[in-house]
Design an enzyme around this catalytic site. Sequence first.
Site, mmCIF file in Angstrom:
data_model
loop_
_atom_site.group_PDB
_atom_site.id
_atom_site.type_symbol
_atom_site.label_atom_id
_atom_site.label_comp_id
_atom_site.label_asym_id
_atom_site.label_seq_id
_atom_site.Cartn_x
_atom_site.Cartn_y
_atom_site.Cartn_z
ATOM 1 C CG HIS A 105 -25.273 -23.726 -16.378
ATOM 2 N ND1 HIS A 105 -26.260 -22.987 -16.962
ATOM 3 C CD2 HIS A 105 -25.280 -24.927 -16.992
ATOM 4 C CE1 HIS A 105 -26.855 -23.711 -17.897
ATOM 5 N NE2 HIS A 105 -26.285 -24.899 -17.935
ATOM 6 C CG ASP B 36 -26.401 -20.240 -14.312
ATOM 7 O OD1 ASP B 36 -26.242 -19.392 -15.205
ATOM 8 O OD2 ASP B 36 -26.874 -21.379 -14.513
#
Length: 344
Positions: free
Chosen positions: A49, A52
Amino acid sequence: MAGEYRFSFGPWNIHEGADPFGPPVRDSIEFGKKLKMYKKLGFDGVQFHDDDAVPDMDNLGPEQIVKKAKEVHSMLESEGLVAEFVAPRLWEDARTIDGAYTSNDPACRQYARDRSRRMLDIVDALGTKLVVVWYAREGTYIREAKDSKVAVGQIAEALNDMLHYNTEVKIAIEPKPNEPMDQTYIPTTGHAVAIGYLTDYPDRVGVNIETAHVVLAGLDPSDEMGFALAYNKLFSVHLNDQNGLKFDEDRAFGAVDLRRAFNQVRILDQHDYGKDGQFVGLDVKAMRTQKQEVATKHLANSRTIFLRLVELVRSLDKNKVEKLIQQRDYEELDMLIINHLMGK
Ligand code: 3MF
Ligand code: MG
């Protein structure tokens, strides 16, 4: 290369085990430590993501975001890993409560577009060309809350915005019919393939098919994969398993229905999935009951099951299959497959 597979998973697949009814049951593992686990588990690709890679990105400027993402790229390089894709996380911020691209609030829709552009900067910095979009809250709890024709137009416009902003990327839509919404606007592969044709670059819009999501839609994962392959649009997969129409379980690949897993591997292997660099991506969760030291088995096991199924796909007696198809003896074909899966 055809017939050889590279595997990926996302850092969220090593997790603390919280669910809607209970708190975490395992300690958090920091991102750098997770990266060190990839190769040991047999994986070469990291799914991201946007946050992330760059935590707290909503509070950083565009240059700071790129700088942080480049640091993560160096970390990947030193572990011998590559980024498979980046997905915008558009379901946690307060501005995405009513959806992101389809929110009824124009300021929130603008936030989603801006965040997607920052995500595309991260894609570049991490050295990949693939975006995944899971439309978590693009849907409704009640139909009267939004207009589905307008919403689909908004989703297409947002895709266009991304395709024009970064002309190198391809976008793989990850369809899911429900959860967290009662009903989403892009519930199946067919919807995902179709919406690509509302954009200026249909060739750059494809799908990421997740086993569990397809089962939740009451469809067959291998047939959905075949559909996407027929359109040359299977850009990635999220293999896992799912025991019927429940919450999204993200079980280890093949753990619930081995034959369904066999058929997914079969369609992929027969059509040289991976020959253009596509990863065999997993999206699996460890059971909440799993203790800290053994909370990565679901990843290694899923990969092992996939590779064993590749062997079974290739060792199936194709002449026998062909003969039974010609004879239209599908009962015997059924038995042949069952025997093969049982090692007989
Ligand atoms: C939800 C999912 C997501 C997506 C991920 C990448 C958390 O059911 O499957 O995993 O795969 O957001 O797009
Ligand atoms: Mg997924």
